[in-house]
Enzyme design. Structure first.
Site, PDB file in Angstrom:
ATOM      1  NE  ARG A   1      -3.518   0.029   2.571  1.00  0.00           N
ATOM      2  CZ  ARG A   1      -4.716   0.007   1.999  1.00  0.00           C
ATOM      3  NH1 ARG A   1      -5.147  -1.112   1.464  1.00  0.00           N
ATOM      4  NH2 ARG A   1      -5.461   1.072   1.968  1.00  0.00           N
TER       5      ARG A   1
ATOM      6  CD  GLU B   1       1.068  -1.351 -13.244  1.00  0.00           C
ATOM      7  OE1 GLU B   1       0.670  -0.487 -12.466  1.00  0.00           O
ATOM      8  OE2 GLU B   1       0.352  -2.300 -13.600  1.00  0.00           O
TER       9      GLU B   1
ATOM     10  CG  HIS C   1      -5.204   7.417 -38.737  1.00  0.00           C
ATOM     11  ND1 HIS C   1      -5.663   8.019 -39.881  1.00  0.00           N
ATOM     12  CD2 HIS C   1      -5.842   6.215 -38.672  1.00  0.00           C
ATOM     13  CE1 HIS C   1      -6.554   7.229 -40.478  1.00  0.00           C
ATOM     14  NE2 HIS C   1      -6.665   6.128 -39.758  1.00  0.00           N
TER      15      HIS C   1
ATOM     16  CE  LYS D   1      -3.370  -5.220  -5.596  1.00  0.00           C
ATOM     17  NZ  LYS D   1      -3.068  -5.602  -6.992  1.00  0.00           N
TER      18      LYS D   1
HETATM   19  O1  M6R Z   1      -8.419  -1.950  -6.963  1.00  0.00           O
HETATM   20  P1  M6R Z   1      -8.778  -1.414  -8.312  1.00  0.00           P
HETATM   21  O2  M6R Z   1      -9.039  -2.504  -9.303  1.00  0.00           O
HETATM   22  O3  M6R Z   1      -9.894  -0.428  -8.274  1.00  0.00           O
HETATM   23  O4  M6R Z   1      -7.478  -0.643  -8.806  1.00  0.00           O
HETATM   24  C1  M6R Z   1      -7.487   0.091  -9.994  1.00  0.00           C
HETATM   25  C2  M6R Z   1      -6.101   0.532 -10.370  1.00  0.00           C
HETATM   26  O5  M6R Z   1      -5.561   1.357  -9.395  1.00  0.00           O
HETATM   27  C3  M6R Z   1      -5.158  -0.661 -10.606  1.00  0.00           C
HETATM   28  O6  M6R Z   1      -5.669  -1.530 -11.561  1.00  0.00           O
HETATM   29  C4  M6R Z   1      -3.771  -0.158 -11.046  1.00  0.00           C
HETATM   30  O7  M6R Z   1      -3.851   0.417 -12.323  1.00  0.00           O
HETATM   31  C5  M6R Z   1      -2.726  -1.264 -10.994  1.00  0.00           C
HETATM   32  N1  M6R Z   1      -1.455  -0.680 -10.693  1.00  0.00           N
HETATM   33  C6  M6R Z   1      -2.598  -2.010 -12.273  1.00  0.00           C
HETATM   34  O8  M6R Z   1      -1.610  -2.978 -12.255  1.00  0.00           O
END
Ligand code: M6R
Length: 589
Positions: A27, A475, A491, A584
């Site tokens: 987190r 990422e 394009h 996360k």
């Molecule tokens: O918990 P959530 O599915 O709502 O999270 C959405 C995004 O924050 C999450 O998918 C993020 O893009 C990840 N880092 C993707 O790997």
């Protein structure tokens, strides 16, 4: 973002808090701190990951059977020791850890400073202990002062607060996640269940605006919304602690990629009654919106193609953060399907709030039951993927795809056929995550590891895979990866192709002819073509073989690229579980 944990009981608090912090590091991991209480506070905090700080400061000598701890993802104030939590009041009698954002902190701070309070950090959080201190000066006790302080906070919070002279934890939440763990003679409070799962499976999901008082003799919950004491039931989770551990894997990312052999099957283990209920709401809706962020958004995009193909159905797919701009189209007959692994993404929760205010029905698809999103929805579907610890979404993505695909089959009256097709995929995923395939992908990662850019193309369903694949690569490896719809190249984007530019091409039976012609256009300008395809082709410089799976292509085609992204990070000396600047659960807007 940020992870918090607290413990009160009979055991030494520090090892419990330390292990909890490590499980919460997904987190946020730029700084961390622990405070314990025996006759006085004992506090250590610093910048860095939990293990690094421990090597420098040695948490283990913090005494006491009560304490709170925090791992940070900076929002207000730089990554410094002073800004690391816990934060204290002027006299060092109150300690607070916080996840969320106090939106009116500047105004509160101004008043507190004018009343003589001295601040030691640039954080928004520090106003909380000072505010409690200020209210206590007027004669209120610690618990009541904390309640009053919370009433003046705007924004979101999950907080744990301690007072030096009282053996209790005050735990409160509004808009940020907080769960209580209940064990014999002890209580835990944390941002997420895995933080205390090794000690108890009995949990109490705090509702928004709940304030829990945890003592040696029990737990009491007060609702700021309802204005009195409330009963919150104890649930038992069926998660296994091994699901929250790396086991034989070096990283959670690889473990979770491998788990897809089972998680795709688990996602479709929905009862006929549940599926029928959802099918009924979809059929009766006048206007359907799929809303999500990041990877979950890509799953929604894929779903929109699948629903259009299988059901000739139109759905609107909107990024959660953009959703409020659709205000004028929302009516009480609109169905909003909110998709989120964590169920705590602030953008998604905000969008749902917006839709609810306009009377829309909310169906959510989540991996964390008991999360804010499940509680705010009219109904929800559980992805059943088990805890996803790595910051990158991998198994939750394929579970979302599987569940959407199942719904599409069910909508055309073919639920059993859909289940069969999706269950069969375990075989394919087993092969794609085997050691032989991983070796082959490593070969490719070696070739790509020093590239600055990687492009990805696909058409139709495979375009949505290209988008998700690009997100995975960028990422975790920090290589610039960008996806284009094959037809869009001419394009503009083709101008970016130079000698040796790698381009990953997602091929399906349906799109083969056109996408291969796009691959040829790139190749004739010097591009290095990587084909993700059932059959080899002379245009490919490197071929990653995946079987043709038609509507299920997104589930199988993403897997080699999840592994590629992982290998790229490892080869570049990066930690795949903790990519820089990310967390996360994105609980801030
Ligand atoms: O918990 P959530 O599915 O709502 O999270 C959405 C995004 O924050 C999450 O998918 C993020 O893009 C990840 N880092 C993707 O790997």
């Amino acid at each position: 973002m940020c992870g918090i944990i607290g413990y009160i009981g009979t055991k030494n608090a520090t090892p419990i808090l330390f292990n909890g912090l490590k499980r919460l590091e997904y987190r946020g991991y730029d700084s961390a701190g622990i405070v314990t209480l025996d006759k006085e506070f004992h506090m250590k905090k610093d910048v860095g990951k939990v293990d690094e700080i421990n090597t420098r400061l040695n948490f283990s000598d913090l005494p006491g059977t009560l304490g709170i701890a925090h791992t940070r993802w900076a929002t207000h104030g730089g990554v410094t020791k002073e800004n690391a939590h816990p934060h204290t009041d002027c006299e060092g009698k109150i300690a607070v850890v916080h996840n969320g954002i106090i939106e009116n902190y500047q105004e509160l701070k101004k008043n507190l400073v004018s009343n003589g309070h001295k601040f030691k950090s640039q954080t928004d959080t520090e106003v909380i202990p000072h505010l409690i201190e200020e209210i206590m000066k007027r004669g209120k006790n610690f618990h009541d002062s904390t309640l009053s302080a919370l009433r003046s906070l705007e924004g979101s919070y999950a907080i744990l607060a301690l007072h030096k002279n009282e053996r209790k934890i005050v735990a409160a939440r509004k808009g940020s996640p907080l769960v209580i763990g209940v064990a014999d003679g002890s209580y835990f409070a944390a941002s997420d269940i895995p933080a205390f799962l090794e000690h108890t499976k009995n949990v109490v999901y705090m509702h928004d605006s709940d304030v829990a008082l945890l003592t040696d003799t029990g737990m009491k919950v007060f609702s700021l919304l309802e204005g009195g004491d409330v009963n919150r039931k104890v649930d038992t989770v069926d998660w296994d602690i091994r699901q929250a551990e790396k086991g034989e894997f070096n990283h959670f990312m690889l473990k979770e990629i491998s788990e897809q052999v089972e998680t795709v099957q688990k996602a479709v283990q929905q009862t006929k009654e549940v599926v029928d209920g959802v099918v009924h709401s979809i059929r009766n809706a006048h206007g359907i919106f799929l809303i999500a962020s990041g990877t979950s958004y890509h799953a929604c995009l894929a779903a929109s193609y699948i629903l259009s193909k299988l059901n000739k159905m139109h759905v609107n797919v909107v990024l959660a953060s953009e959703f409020p701009h659709y205000e004028h189209f929302l009516t009480p007959k609109t169905l909003v399907v909110a998709v989120s692994q964590s169920g705590e993404t602030a953008d998604v929760l905000e969008a749902v709030k917006y839709a609810k205010a306009r009377g829309c029905k909310i169906l959510s698809i989540v991996n964390v039951v008991g999360s804010s999103l499940t509680r705010t929805s009219d109904s929800f579907l559980n992805l059943n993927a088990g805890p996803e610890i790595c910051v990158l979404a991998t198994k939750s993505y394929t579970s979302q795809l599987a569940l959407f695909t199942l719904l599409a089959y069910a909508l055309s009256g073919k639920l059993e056929e859909g289940k069969k097709r999706l269950n069969y995929l375990w075989n394919v995923i087993y092969h794609l995550t085997s050691a032989t395939v991983k070796e082959k992908i490593k070969e490719l990662a070696e070739k790509l590891k020093n590239k600055e850019h990687i492009f990805l193309i696909g058409r139709g369903l495979e375009y949505t895979t290209a988008l998700e694949a690009a997100l995975k690569i960028k990422e975790v490896s920090y290589i610039h990866a960008e996806a284009f719809a094959g037809g869009e190249l001419k394009h503009g984007p083709i101008a970016l192709v130079e000698d040796g530019t790698p381009c990953i091409v997602f091929v399906s039976e349906e799109t083969e002819k056109e996408i291969l012609s796009n691959a040829n256009e790139i190749k004739s300008r010097g591009g290095y073509i990587i084909g993700v395809s059932p059959t080899n082709n002379e245009v490919f410089d490197f071929w990653l073989k995946v079987p043709e799976a038609n509507n299920e292509n997104p589930i199988v085609q993403i897997i080699p690229i999840q592994i590629l992204a992982y290998q790229l990070a490892v080869l570049r000396g990066l930690d795949p579980d903790h990519p820089r600047n990310l967390a996360k659960s994105v609980t801030v807007k």
